[in-house]
Design a protein around this motif. Structure first.
Motif, mmCIF file in Angstrom:
data_model
loop_
_atom_site.group_PDB
_atom_site.id
_atom_site.type_symbol
_atom_site.label_atom_id
_atom_site.label_comp_id
_atom_site.label_asym_id
_atom_site.label_seq_id
_atom_site.Cartn_x
_atom_site.Cartn_y
_atom_site.Cartn_z
ATOM 1 N N SER A 1 -15.224 -49.394 2.591
ATOM 2 C CA SER A 1 -14.684 -48.522 1.937
ATOM 3 C C SER A 1 -15.506 -47.213 1.933
ATOM 4 O O SER A 1 -16.748 -47.215 2.582
ATOM 5 C CB SER A 1 -14.124 -48.786 0.542
ATOM 6 N N GLN A 2 -15.110 -46.218 1.656
ATOM 7 C CA GLN A 2 -15.927 -44.806 1.613
ATOM 8 C C GLN A 2 -16.240 -44.277 0.235
ATOM 9 O O GLN A 2 -15.458 -44.639 -0.729
ATOM 10 C CB GLN A 2 -14.928 -44.026 2.399
ATOM 11 N N PRO A 3 -17.462 -43.859 0.144
ATOM 12 C CA PRO A 3 -17.776 -43.325 -1.379
ATOM 13 C C PRO A 3 -16.778 -42.294 -2.003
ATOM 14 O O PRO A 3 -16.098 -41.597 -0.976
ATOM 15 C CB PRO A 3 -18.918 -42.696 -0.825
ATOM 16 N N PHE A 4 -16.356 -42.252 -3.010
ATOM 17 C CA PHE A 4 -15.520 -41.045 -3.597
ATOM 18 C C PHE A 4 -16.652 -40.076 -4.747
ATOM 19 O O PHE A 4 -16.949 -40.387 -5.706
ATOM 20 C CB PHE A 4 -14.372 -41.658 -4.328
ATOM 21 N N GLU A 5 -16.958 -39.245 -4.127
ATOM 22 C CA GLU A 5 -17.850 -38.403 -4.661
ATOM 23 C C GLU A 5 -17.791 -36.728 -4.891
ATOM 24 O O GLU A 5 -16.774 -36.414 -3.812
ATOM 25 C CB GLU A 5 -19.361 -38.485 -3.835
ATOM 26 N N ILE A 6 -18.131 -36.130 -5.583
ATOM 27 C CA ILE A 6 -18.041 -34.760 -5.839
ATOM 28 C C ILE A 6 -19.370 -34.145 -5.315
ATOM 29 O O ILE A 6 -20.139 -34.977 -5.185
ATOM 30 C CB ILE A 6 -17.774 -34.280 -7.178
ATOM 31 N N GLN B 1 -17.241 -37.845 -14.169
ATOM 32 C CA GLN B 1 -16.119 -39.070 -14.893
ATOM 33 C C GLN B 1 -14.732 -38.821 -14.675
ATOM 34 O O GLN B 1 -13.865 -39.715 -14.797
ATOM 35 C CB GLN B 1 -16.512 -39.041 -16.324
ATOM 36 N N GLU B 2 -14.371 -37.364 -14.511
ATOM 37 C CA GLU B 2 -12.850 -37.158 -14.386
ATOM 38 C C GLU B 2 -12.537 -36.959 -12.860
ATOM 39 O O GLU B 2 -11.429 -36.890 -12.606
ATOM 40 C CB GLU B 2 -12.558 -35.966 -15.152
ATOM 41 N N LYS B 3 -13.276 -37.429 -11.792
ATOM 42 C CA LYS B 3 -13.068 -36.869 -10.586
ATOM 43 C C LYS B 3 -11.946 -37.907 -10.102
ATOM 44 O O LYS B 3 -11.059 -37.308 -9.198
ATOM 45 C CB LYS B 3 -14.308 -37.282 -9.722
ATOM 46 N N HIS B 4 -11.505 -38.931 -10.430
ATOM 47 C CA HIS B 4 -10.532 -39.696 -9.994
ATOM 48 C C HIS B 4 -8.928 -39.216 -10.373
ATOM 49 O O HIS B 4 -8.099 -39.533 -9.901
ATOM 50 C CB HIS B 4 -10.760 -41.269 -10.359
ATOM 51 N N PRO C 1 -8.464 -35.978 -7.625
ATOM 52 C CA PRO C 1 -8.964 -36.404 -6.164
ATOM 53 C C PRO C 1 -9.777 -35.480 -5.472
ATOM 54 O O PRO C 1 -10.628 -35.563 -4.399
ATOM 55 C CB PRO C 1 -8.023 -37.132 -5.523
ATOM 56 N N THR C 2 -9.020 -33.985 -5.337
ATOM 57 C CA THR C 2 -9.556 -32.889 -4.480
ATOM 58 C C THR C 2 -10.530 -32.012 -4.977
ATOM 59 O O THR C 2 -10.853 -31.331 -4.312
ATOM 60 C CB THR C 2 -8.344 -32.373 -3.948
ATOM 61 N N ALA C 3 -10.699 -32.062 -6.191
ATOM 62 C CA ALA C 3 -11.410 -31.208 -6.817
ATOM 63 C C ALA C 3 -12.981 -31.260 -6.476
ATOM 64 O O ALA C 3 -13.692 -32.386 -6.467
ATOM 65 C CB ALA C 3 -11.408 -31.305 -8.387
ATOM 66 N N TYR C 4 -13.739 -30.316 -6.222
ATOM 67 C CA TYR C 4 -15.279 -30.227 -6.080
ATOM 68 C C TYR C 4 -15.709 -31.136 -5.036
ATOM 69 O O TYR C 4 -16.842 -31.854 -4.964
ATOM 70 C CB TYR C 4 -15.779 -30.714 -7.412
ATOM 71 N N PHE D 1 -24.164 -40.451 -10.874
ATOM 72 C CA PHE D 1 -24.985 -39.594 -12.085
ATOM 73 C C PHE D 1 -24.958 -40.059 -13.287
ATOM 74 O O PHE D 1 -25.872 -39.951 -14.265
ATOM 75 C CB PHE D 1 -25.031 -38.136 -11.886
ATOM 76 N N THR D 2 -23.712 -40.494 -13.622
ATOM 77 C CA THR D 2 -23.601 -40.779 -15.091
ATOM 78 C C THR D 2 -23.640 -42.208 -15.222
ATOM 79 O O THR D 2 -23.526 -42.792 -16.538
ATOM 80 C CB THR D 2 -21.666 -40.699 -15.304
#
Length: 390
Positions: free
Chosen positions: A306-311, A338-341, A344-347, A387-388
């Protein structure tokens, strides 16, 4: 606050021989290192094992004579055009000797100013002279060198035109950047490229090639008891002895599952496991792209596919949180991560969607090296964290 993120540790093993129980050896040494450091195995740890010792314990070897038999069978002992092989003694010389031994004549077509992975065949400062002189035409090695001059690879001091010409008595070398030029010499073609092989094969078929194979077709099955690789043939192979190649591991997927199962049996924890080969990075001095294997990893557990899901933290810190300071800024960053999921497209501007196996495999290749570090197993921790995570 935890002060470390991803860490990687090279783990030494004894010298591995064909037939050794690598699953048991690797598991034992990983757990011994963790015990010695007061740590325990974690579910999100990654255990990476170099392809070289996986293939060795498989006994996945083949001789020049096996390659010659396969070439002879595929091309009926006729002339063969060998298109765009890479410039590497360890990777190619024994393959070339096998091709020459199985064919009546071998016409090698080299690309310039470098091969597919960036190994140079000429001084780049003379490229304009070559382009002006030949205007894209296929030329002999003699004509090419009259304009481009002789060239030795910086790191090895090897003149690859001379090396390949002298590999056998039935070899001639030509230069062109159009693979279809080989059809002026023969309709029987062996594609030497690694990553572009399927596209080049399709172009040659369309242009009239009659018998055409890639290196992934050579030793894709056993020849008189030889090793083989059903997916990659002799791609990913490397020099073992004077007349023998170690092939890319054929059972990497089975190995990673077996090692994972063994570790779970001993600890109750099933970490991620992968087999790694060349890293996908480019040397900044000579421009060589290190990925001479067909893939970074020929076998890995599911999560590593799979791929990282990162901001993009540095973007968020400068743009969205630019007016905040200290603990307030850290708390705001933590909340966004913490709210990135939920958004999904933010940041995510500037983040590149790469597969974990390619990222971790490149890290491990740099850690383990190809020399005398003696650490063919790499333990990677914290790679799935953000980071969290404390």
């Amino acid at each position: 606050m935890r002060l470390t993120g991803t860490t990687a540790m090279g783990i030494r093993l004894p010298i591995i021989s064909p037939g050794d129980d690598l699953v048991s050896i690797a598991a034992e040494h990983v757990l011994s290192v963790l015990t010695a450091t007061g740590e325990t195995l974690r579910a999100d740890d990654i255990i990476a094992v170099t392809e070289a010792i996986v293939a060795k314990t498989e006994g996945n070897f083949a001789k020049i004579s096996h390659i010659a038999e396969d070439i002879k069978a595929k091309f009926n002992g006729e002339e063969v055009g060998f298109v765009f092989p890479m410039l590497s003694r360890n990777r190619l010389l024994n393959i070339l000797k096998g091709v020459a031994a199985g064919a009546k004549k071998v016409h090698i077509l080299l690309s310039y100013p470098h091969d597919e992975v960036g190994n140079p065949i000429m001084d780049i400062d003379r490229l304009d002279e070559v382009l002006d002189a030949f205007d894209g035409r296929m030329v002999t090695a003699e004509a090419f060198r009259k304009v481009a001059g002789e060239y030795k690879l910086v790191f090895t001091g090897i003149d690859y035109v001379e090396l390949y010409e002298n590999a056998a008595d039935n070899i001639s070398i030509y230069f062109s950047n159009d693979p279809r030029d080989i059809l002026k010499l023969t309709k029987n073609v062996l594609v030497g490229e690694i990553h572009n092989r399927n596209r080049t094969k399709a172009r040659l078929e369309k242009a009239g090639a009659e018998k055409i194979f890639t290196l992934s077709d050579i030793l894709s099955q056993s020849i008189n008891g030889s090793g083989f690789n059903p997916a990659y043939g002799v791609l990913g192979s490397n020099l073992s002895t004077g007349d023998t190649l170690k092939l890319f591991p054929a059972k990497a997927s089975e190995f990673v599952q077996a090692l994972r199962a063994r570790l779970k049996e001993k600890t109750g924890i099933a970490p991620e496991v992968m087999v790694y080969g060349d890293g996908a990075f480019k040397d900044p001095v000579c421009g060589i792209w290190e990925l001479a294997d067909p893939v970074v990893s020929p076998g890995y557990t599911e999560r590593l596919g799979s791929q990282p899901f990162e901001i993009k933290m540095k973007y968020v810190a400068d743009s969205t949180l630019g007016d905040l300071q200290g603990e307030e800024k850290q708390a705001a960053m933590t909340k966004i991560i913490q709210e990135k999921h939920t958004n999904p497209t933010a940041y995510r501007e500037g983040t590149t969607p790469r597969v974990y196996a390619d990222l971790v495999g490149s890290l491990c290749d740099l850690m383990g090296g190809s020399g005398d570090k003696g650490t063919p197993v790499i333990l990677v921790r914290g790679y799935f964290d953000d980071f969290t995570v404390q």
